[in-house]
Scaffold this motif. Structure first.
Motif, short mmCIF file in Angstrom:
data_model
loop_
_atom_site.label_atom_id
_atom_site.label_comp_id
_atom_site.label_asym_id
_atom_site.label_seq_id
_atom_site.Cartn_x
_atom_site.Cartn_y
_atom_site.Cartn_z
N PHE A 1 -6.19 2.46 6.39
CA PHE A 1 -5.52 2.88 5.15
C PHE A 1 -6.02 4.26 4.72
O PHE A 1 -5.22 5.11 4.30
N GLU B 1 0.82 -1.22 0.00
CA GLU B 1 0.00 0.00 0.00
C GLU B 1 0.85 1.27 0.00
O GLU B 1 0.47 2.29 -0.58
N VAL C 1 -5.06 -4.71 2.13
CA VAL C 1 -4.76 -4.09 3.42
C VAL C 1 -5.53 -4.79 4.54
O VAL C 1 -6.62 -5.33 4.31
#
Length: 227
Positions: free
Chosen positions: A140, A66, A134
């Motif tokens: 996130f 990410e 994630v």
């Protein structure tokens, strides 16, 4: 992983992961280690009849971290909140790749992942689109906001129309599962919730249809802003 279908195999040959072997009903223009076999054998290897006469053995799907997606200047990201239908994930991935999105984010749990069916539904777009998994989507989104991104969630009935926000700079478009929509904590992490006008009798659109409209609106805004 064995993927199947003309476009998925073609794009895998052009993409990031190694194609080890191809099975096809005819040699045609296929390159590499190709074995000509019957349609029945391909169906057995692909575990479906929707193979269009070709299947390939490829490396596992190469998810990205990410942090890589957030390291890009002014990223254009798409995040999916518990979208479990492979067809929807594939269709959204195809649109996201088409609009030039920086990447797609999906949760590790209660979400479709990149399977052969998703590769087929995306027409091979997943081979070029960067996808990250994630642990916690809300976390996130918080990190994305810390990096300067604006987060917009799609939610039916929201007061803000999808064509009103400023989609310049770093943007994350968040879409939820059909029927459930965005989970409360995910929705709370959005800077604004936007909706599409619905003038007919149905109360909502398929999530992949909503994604297509919203992502192309974001793209158009960014194109107009760059001229």
């Amino acid at each position: 992983m064995v993927i199947y279908g003309v476009h998925p195999v073609e794009e895998a040959l052009r993409g990031r992961r190694k194609v080890h072997r191809i099975w096809a009903t005819e040699r045609g223009s296929w390159e590499g280690n190709v074995t000509v076999v019957s349609a029945e054998e391909i169906a057995e290897r692909a575990e479906t009849d929707a193979h269009q006469g070709v299947a390939a053995l490829v490396d596992p799907y190469p998810y990205v971290d990410e942090a890589e997606l957030l390291a890009v200047e002014a990223p254009f990201l798409v995040a999916l909140d518990e979208v479990t239908d492979p067809q929807n994930l594939g269709a959204i991935a195809r649109t996201a790749e088409g609009v030039g999105a920086t990447g797609l984010i999906i949760p590790e749990r209660r979400s479709a992942e990149v399977t052969p069916a998703v590769c087929k539904a995306s027409a091979g777009a997943v081979e070029h689109l960067k996808i990250a998994r994630v642990r916690n989507l809300a976390d996130f989104l918080a990190e994305a906001k810390e990096k300067g991104c604006w987060v917009y969630g799609a939610a039916a009935g929201s007061k803000t129309s999808y064509d009103q926000p400023d989609y310049g700079g770093g943007v994350v478009a968040v879409l939820g599962a059909e029927g459930k929509g965005l989970r409360p904590r995910v929705a709370s992490m959005c800077d604004d919730l936007v909706s599409l006008p619905l003038l007919g009798q149905v109360e909502s659109l398929n999530v992949s249809a909503t994604a297509a409209v919203l992502l192309y609106r974001i793209l158009q805004f960014r194109l107009d802003a760059s001229t």
